[in-house]
Design a protein around this motif. Structure first.
Motif, PDB file in Angstrom:
ATOM      1  N   TRP A 116      20.572  14.602  40.455  1.00  0.00           N
ATOM      2  CA  TRP A 116      19.779  15.192  39.374  1.00  0.00           C
ATOM      3  C   TRP A 116      19.437  14.177  38.283  1.00  0.00           C
ATOM      4  O   TRP A 116      18.667  14.456  37.402  1.00  0.00           O
ATOM      5  N   ARG A 117      20.015  13.002  38.329  1.00  0.00           N
ATOM      6  CA  ARG A 117      19.774  12.017  37.283  1.00  0.00           C
ATOM      7  C   ARG A 117      18.296  11.636  37.219  1.00  0.00           C
ATOM      8  O   ARG A 117      17.729  11.498  36.148  1.00  0.00           O
TER       9      ARG A 117
ATOM     10  N   GLY B  71      15.982  13.840  35.024  1.00  0.00           N
ATOM     11  CA  GLY B  71      15.980  13.782  33.577  1.00  0.00           C
ATOM     12  C   GLY B  71      15.266  12.595  32.971  1.00  0.00           C
ATOM     13  O   GLY B  71      15.112  12.525  31.760  1.00  0.00           O
TER      14      GLY B  71
ATOM     15  N   ALA C  63      11.801  14.211  32.032  1.00  0.00           N
ATOM     16  CA  ALA C  63      11.726  15.673  32.056  1.00  0.00           C
ATOM     17  C   ALA C  63      11.303  16.260  30.703  1.00  0.00           C
ATOM     18  O   ALA C  63      10.690  17.320  30.663  1.00  0.00           O
ATOM     19  N   PHE C  64      11.598  15.585  29.609  1.00  0.00           N
ATOM     20  CA  PHE C  64      11.349  16.157  28.293  1.00  0.00           C
ATOM     21  C   PHE C  64      10.481  15.226  27.442  1.00  0.00           C
ATOM     22  O   PHE C  64      10.596  14.015  27.517  1.00  0.00           O
TER      23      PHE C  64
ATOM     24  N   GLN D 161      15.662  16.126  23.001  1.00  0.00           N
ATOM     25  CA  GLN D 161      15.908  16.967  24.176  1.00  0.00           C
ATOM     26  C   GLN D 161      16.409  16.124  25.342  1.00  0.00           C
ATOM     27  O   GLN D 161      17.305  16.533  26.077  1.00  0.00           O
ATOM     28  N   GLN D 162      15.838  14.954  25.473  1.00  0.00           N
ATOM     29  CA  GLN D 162      16.256  14.049  26.542  1.00  0.00           C
ATOM     30  C   GLN D 162      17.711  13.638  26.346  1.00  0.00           C
ATOM     31  O   GLN D 162      18.476  13.561  27.309  1.00  0.00           O
TER      32      GLN D 162
ATOM     33  N   PHE E 159      19.981  16.563  27.299  1.00  0.00           N
ATOM     34  CA  PHE E 159      19.996  16.685  28.749  1.00  0.00           C
ATOM     35  C   PHE E 159      20.911  15.625  29.368  1.00  0.00           C
ATOM     36  O   PHE E 159      21.705  15.916  30.267  1.00  0.00           O
ATOM     37  N   GLY E 160      20.822  14.405  28.872  1.00  0.00           N
ATOM     38  CA  GLY E 160      21.691  13.330  29.357  1.00  0.00           C
ATOM     39  C   GLY E 160      23.159  13.631  29.121  1.00  0.00           C
ATOM     40  O   GLY E 160      24.006  13.345  29.967  1.00  0.00           O
ATOM     41  N   GLU E 161      23.462  14.195  27.956  1.00  0.00           N
ATOM     42  CA  GLU E 161      24.849  14.575  27.659  1.00  0.00           C
ATOM     43  C   GLU E 161      25.343  15.649  28.623  1.00  0.00           C
ATOM     44  O   GLU E 161      26.497  15.631  29.049  1.00  0.00           O
ATOM     45  N   CYS E 162      24.483  16.592  28.953  1.00  0.00           N
ATOM     46  CA  CYS E 162      24.845  17.647  29.914  1.00  0.00           C
ATOM     47  C   CYS E 162      25.149  17.040  31.282  1.00  0.00           C
ATOM     48  O   CYS E 162      26.109  17.428  31.936  1.00  0.00           O
ATOM     49  N   ILE E 163      24.333  16.100  31.701  1.00  0.00           N
ATOM     50  CA  ILE E 163      24.564  15.439  32.987  1.00  0.00           C
ATOM     51  C   ILE E 163      25.900  14.707  32.969  1.00  0.00           C
ATOM     52  O   ILE E 163      26.693  14.808  33.903  1.00  0.00           O
TER      53      ILE E 163
END
Length: 161
Positions: free
Chosen positions: A3-4, A7, A10-11, A16-17, A20-24
């Motif tokens: 999924w990397r 991202g 993606a934003f 937001q990016q 998203f990176g922190e979530c990954i």
């Protein structure tokens, strides 16, 4: 991980990016923690007197190391139950019953028994919704087991699927 790449663009907003990176990163850390715990559990199993039972339970579809070890830890010696019906009652997997005269009504499971063992069995049961097959992970798990254990595992899989 796969999924990397998603991202990278993606934003539109850099904020937001970043989120998203922190979530990954959080997901990858959780996966690494699970892998470390699995390795520790495998290491502990080697010296446990009930390790052969844990290994034999893994012949059942959907029962991996974590589920098998949890079941053996929670239930203990299966010989203490006179019949499978007693075990199901202890686990809280027996149906409720309301009887009056000749009328008998059965309802949902009681859920009064051991919740942890019941949760592991329910989780393992989800794998039986698919057709019976010997996938690679299953073959690796049963490798080295006695033929009798493998036969019981396959018989259960064919019957329950």
């Amino acid at each position: 991980m796969h999924w990397r790449w998603l991202g990278e663009q993606a934003f539109g907003s850099p904020h937001q990016q970043f989120v998203f990176g922190e979530c990954i990163r959080r997901i990858e850390e959780a996966q690494a923690r699970c892998e470390r715990l699995d390795l520790m559990l495998q290491e502990v199993m080697e010296g446990w007197s009930l390790a052969p039972l844990v290994k034999a339970l893994q012949a059942l579809r959907g029962v991996g190391l974590v589920i098998a070890a949890t079941l053996v830890t929670e239930i203990g010696d299966l010989a203490r139950f006179q019949t499978p019906k007693h075990l199901m009652g202890w686990l809280g997997l027996a149906p409720t019953e309301a009887s009056s005269g000749s009328r008998t009504r059965r309802g949902a499971i009681t859920k009064t028994g051991n919740g942890e063992a019941r949760a592991m069995l329910v989780e393992a049961a989800w794998s039986y919704r698919l057709p019976a097959r010997e996938e690679r992970r299953y073959r690796m798990r049963v490798e080295g087991l006695p033929e009798e254990s493998r036969s019981i595992g396959w018989k259960a899989q064919a019957r329950l699927c």
